[in-house]
Design an enzyme around this catalytic site. Structure first.
Site, short mmCIF file in Angstrom:
data_model
loop_
_atom_site.label_atom_id
_atom_site.label_comp_id
_atom_site.label_asym_id
_atom_site.label_seq_id
_atom_site.Cartn_x
_atom_site.Cartn_y
_atom_site.Cartn_z
N HIS A 66 -2.49 3.61 10.36
CA HIS A 66 -1.28 3.74 8.82
C HIS A 66 -2.52 3.56 7.42
CE1 HIS A 66 2.04 3.47 6.57
NE2 HIS A 66 2.20 2.80 6.33
O1 LIG Z 1 8.53 1.51 4.95
C1 LIG Z 1 7.58 2.14 4.86
O2 LIG Z 1 8.01 3.65 4.32
C2 LIG Z 1 6.60 1.95 4.21
C3 LIG Z 1 6.06 1.21 4.32
C4 LIG Z 1 4.67 0.76 3.90
O3 LIG Z 1 4.38 1.01 2.50
C5 LIG Z 1 3.44 0.17 4.62
C6 LIG Z 1 2.24 -0.36 3.51
C7 LIG Z 1 1.49 -1.18 4.96
C8 LIG Z 1 0.36 -1.94 4.14
O4 LIG Z 1 0.28 -0.31 3.24
C9 LIG Z 1 -0.36 -2.89 3.92
O5 LIG Z 1 -1.51 -2.89 3.51
O6 LIG Z 1 0.61 -3.56 3.90
#
Ligand SMILES: O=C(O)/C=C/C(=O)/C=C/C=C(\O)C(=O)O
EC number: 3.7.1.14
Length: 286
Positions: free
Chosen positions: A266
């Site tokens: 991710h």
């Molecule tokens: O729920 C969603 O669609 C988005 C999830 C996020 O934005 C997760 C991101 C996590 C990171 O980038 C981080 O650095 O913790």
């Protein structure tokens, strides 16, 4: 590339007043180019512009761009918030306030996960103010055709907000990237320190989810309104926001293309930083 800029040297604050928002925002500001690239971080506990993009800032500044990393309300050194509506729209309004304050009429936006959702919300609300869009692991909420939602990664993320321990952090980070052996104890500790420094942000995220479980609404029906060139970048092995969300973005936007990294979770901008930097700089320049 050796990192030369530091978080402390580029750290700035601004009070913004934009619609219902009256708050202090933290951001990092680096470089002096005529064109500005705004980078928007994801929604994990302890995330910040610097935590998400520290492997990218130097390359963009060296290429001649000004780089602004905005810490969203509810993260890092920005003010706390309980968000009961669309967090994508809240972040987009915050960004408008910051850009107005910086007197920046038009910017390129690089958005990671929640940052991608927020970049799309900004482009829909302020079409004349976006040059190009780069979206990694995000761009819209909404269902996957293939993967049960919430995904295993998002469940671990929410668990970490509820119980912010090093064990839960490691559980989340282990599915966050493809190669968990690339995560150092130093990185875990920095992330834990960031999280625990702002317990109010953690509590507020949990309250926000309770008030509105769909913090990132499906922007799919409006994607066709976005005409600007967009580069969608995804990890084949993303266990937080599935790959088919990226395909929906490419189908939906008028002028989008996609790159899929093999052996990538991710965090494409961190896991494949050098190639990511070269590819995005080439996309912005041509
Ligand atoms: O729920 C969603 O669609 C988005 C999830 C996020 O934005 C997760 C991101 C996590 C990171 O980038 C981080 O650095 O913790």
């Amino acid at each position: 590339m050796t990192a030369t800029l530091t978080e402390a040297a580029t750290s700035r604050f601004m009070r913004i007043s934009e619609g219902d928002i009256d708050a202090q925002i933290h951001y990092n500001d680096a470089g002096e180019g005529a064109e500005t690239v705004v980078m928007l971080h994801g929604s994990g506990p302890g995330a910040s512009g610097w935590a998400n993009f520290h492997r990218n800032v130097d390359a963009f500044v060296a290429a001649g761009y000004r780089v602004v990393l905005m810490d969203c309300l509810g993260w890092s050194k920005s003010d706390p918030v309980v968000c009961t509506g669309s967090r994508s729209d809240l972040n987009a309004r915050t960004l408008k306030g910051l850009l107005d304050g910086l007197k920046l009429d038009k910017v390129h936006i690089v958005g990671n996960s929640m940052g991608g959702h927020s970049a799309v919300a900004f482009a829909l609300a302020n079409p004349a103010r976006v040059g190009k869009l780069v979206l990694m692991g995000g761009g819209t909420g909404g269902p996957s055709q293939f993967v049960p939602m919430p995904t295993e990664g998002i469940k671990l993320l929410q668990g970490l907000y509820r119980e912010p321990t090093i064990e839960n952090l490691k559980k989340m980070m282990n599915v966050f990237v493809f190669d968990a052996s690339s995560l150092t104890e130093e990185l875990f500790q920095a992330r834990l320190d960031n999280m625990l420094a702002r317990r109010d942000h953690l509590d507020n995220f949990v309250k926000s989810l309770a008030a509105n479980p769909k913090q990132f609404p499906d922007q799919g029906p409006r994607l066709g309104e976005i005409p600007v060139p967009a580069l969608v970048i995804w990890g084949r092995d993303d266990r937080f926001v599935p790959l088919d969300t990226g395909l929906r973005l490419v189908w939906g936007m008028q002028n989008a293309e996609m790159h899929i990294f093999n052996r990538c979770g991710h965090w494409a901008q961190w896991e494949h930083a050098d190639k990511f930097n070269r590819m995005v700089l080439d996309f912005l320049a041509h």
